[in-house]
Design a protein around this motif. Structure first.
Motif, PDB file in Angstrom:
ATOM      1  N   PHE A 261       0.829  -1.208   0.000  1.00 38.22           N
ATOM      2  CA  PHE A 261       0.000   0.000   0.000  1.00 38.22           C
ATOM      3  C   PHE A 261       0.862   1.255   0.000  1.00 38.22           C
ATOM      4  O   PHE A 261       0.497   2.276  -0.582  1.00 38.22           O
ATOM      5  N   ALA A 262       2.039   1.179   0.633  1.00 41.21           N
ATOM      6  CA  ALA A 262       2.956   2.318   0.638  1.00 41.21           C
ATOM      7  C   ALA A 262       3.479   2.601  -0.768  1.00 41.21           C
ATOM      8  O   ALA A 262       3.728   3.762  -1.123  1.00 41.21           O
ATOM      9  N   VAL A 263       3.639   1.550  -1.581  1.00 45.71           N
ATOM     10  CA  VAL A 263       4.075   1.742  -2.971  1.00 45.71           C
ATOM     11  C   VAL A 263       3.040   2.579  -3.719  1.00 45.71           C
ATOM     12  O   VAL A 263       3.387   3.502  -4.472  1.00 45.71           O
ATOM     13  N   PHE A 264       1.771   2.268  -3.513  1.00 49.07           N
ATOM     14  CA  PHE A 264       0.712   3.040  -4.167  1.00 49.07           C
ATOM     15  C   PHE A 264       0.634   4.452  -3.608  1.00 49.07           C
ATOM     16  O   PHE A 264       0.520   5.426  -4.357  1.00 49.07           O
ATOM     17  N   GLN A 265       0.686   4.575  -2.303  1.00 48.28           N
ATOM     18  CA  GLN A 265       0.573   5.893  -1.661  1.00 48.28           C
ATOM     19  C   GLN A 265       1.713   6.831  -2.043  1.00 48.28           C
ATOM     20  O   GLN A 265       1.538   8.054  -2.056  1.00 48.28           O
ATOM     21  N   SER A 266       2.859   6.273  -2.366  1.00 48.85           N
ATOM     22  CA  SER A 266       4.010   7.097  -2.756  1.00 48.85           C
ATOM     23  C   SER A 266       4.074   7.323  -4.262  1.00 48.85           C
ATOM     24  O   SER A 266       5.082   7.832  -4.774  1.00 48.85           O
TER      25      SER A 266
END
Length: 422
Positions: A261-266
């Motif tokens: 999810f951090a990959v998407f959020q960044s």
């Protein structure tokens, strides 16, 4: 050994807490109840759930002022192991939280059917089927859970694409991803399968664009044809997406919670198959991308003639243990935990898509508006229909498919055998 000893100590402590006594009817002139109800969950320790728990406790106190309610928040990673120990011992919490699907159905023999207690809540709440087995209901839904495909509208704009017109076919979707990657270097999918969870999201998020309507309905009804070309297509596409570089690097070594999810959020990936509630959902993403940049789309059509939808089920729900001393009092606590005021607080503070269909979500932004509107036509999530045993096997096989150590045909054969035996 130290870790095992630690969890054994936690289990013993939890059982001791749960053994402090259930509520029971008193002989007082008021006819009220006394004692204590113990609740196990993994939510009550979260700061975002504090107002929800307080509202539920206040509602329950109006009906049973003499009953103390104690919440014991267990770590989710060990929750079902600890709960399994309590069930095996035949004692433990009076009320317990479950995910919908295989986790509660596998333990239904230890739970109290709630059908005679839920009353009018049947109409107000959605998602009941995820907590039912053999026409009996074993928990009341707190949230709705599903797997929308979220996308980053800002990345679409940078690539010269219309963010209000996401792809409706798989070929168009892949073409859009290529344009976004060329313009921004962002991958198509943020994917985390270290825990073997990514395949569940993939199956349910894209399944309605791969299986025919009849295949989909048969799957949910337990009449699954694992040899169907379309069922096999789910798993071949899973491998193909990774082989063609559409996922972030190292999907098998990336944890879904919360690294993917951090990959998407960044903004390092333009899409992610996320959740409606809990985590990896619209409220989380809006904090990083801004609410107006969080888009929600249905599965693109992979198999011609399919009718994609946003899948959803009951997400989490509270159940009553068969061993509780006063089932009616424990069931009243479940009703308080699913009361409108409590669920309004859960929606507002935690971003949950509450099971209560009367809650107004019109001010939450476009992503929520799309999710709620799509649930009207949505079907149950495909992975929720599987047993926990088959889910675990599917997770292991999904990792092997990505690594190339198993073929699609062999993986599907193993899954069919597991599904047959339950």
């Amino acid at each position: 050994m130290k870790q095992r000893a630690l969890w054994s100590a936690v289990l013993v402590a939890g059982l001791a807490l749960a053994g402090c006594g259930s509520a029971s009817e008193s002989n007082s002139p008021s006819g009220g109840s006394t004692g204590k109800l113990v609740v196990w969950d993994w939510k009550s320790g979260d700061a975002t759930a504090a107002s929800y728990i307080e509202k539920a406790k206040a509602d329950f106190a109006k009906k049973h002022s003499g009953v103390t309610v104690e919440f014991v928040a267990q770590p989710f990673e060990q929750y079902y192991t600890l709960l399994g120990g309590a069930i095996q011992a035949g004692k433990g919490p009076d009320v317990m939280l479950f995910n919908g699907g295989g986790q509660i159905r596998d333990r239904a023999d230890s739970l109290l059917p709630l059908d005679e207690y839920v009353g009018a809540d049947r109409q107000r709440l959605a998602g009941w089927d995820a907590f039912a087995k053999d026409s009996k209901t074993y928990a009341a839904p707190v949230t709705l859970q599903g797997h929308p495909i979220y996308y980053n509208k800002a990345l679409y704009k940078q690539a010269g694409l219309d963010p209000e017109r996401p792809a409706t076919t798989w070929d168009e979707f892949v073409s859009n991803c290529a344009a976004i990657t060329k313009a921004t270097k962002a991958k198509c999918f943020a994917q985390g399968n270290k825990e073997g969870i990514g395949i569940q999201f993939f199956l349910s998020g894209l399944g309605s664009g791969i299986l025919t309507a009849q295949e989909y309905d048969d799957w949910i009804a337990g009449k699954r044809n694992w040899n169907s070309p379309n069922v096999k297509r789910v798993f071949s596409l899973w491998k193909e997406v990774n082989d063609k570089g559409l996922n972030n690097e190292g999907a098998n070594s990336t944890a879904m919670f919360n690294d993917a999810f951090a990959v998407f959020q960044s903004a390092k990936a333009s899409h992610v198959i996320g959740l409606m509630s809990d985590i990896g959902h619209w409220k989380d993403f809006a904090e990083f991308l801004e609410a107006d940049n969080v888009g929600v789309m249905k599965s693109p059509v992979v198999t011609a003639g399919t009718t994609p939808s946003v899948p959803y089920d009951g997400g989490i729900g509270y159940a009553v243990a068969k061993w509780t001393k006063d089932p009616k009092v424990a069931a009243d606590l479940v009703r308080s935990l699913t009361s409108t005021d409590a669920l309004k607080a859960f929606y507002a503070d935690a971003g949950a898509i509450a099971a209560d269909t009367t809650i107004d979500v019109s001010s939450a932004g476009p992503a929520v508006a799309t999710i709620v509107s799509e649930t009207k036509a949505g079907k149950p999530a495909l992975h929720v229909a599987l047993s926990s045993k088959t889910i675990e096997l599917m997770g292991r096989l999904s990792q092997q498919l990505i690594s190339g150590s198993v073929t699609v045909d062999k993986a599907v054969t193993q899954l069919a055998a597991s599904d047959k035996t339950g």
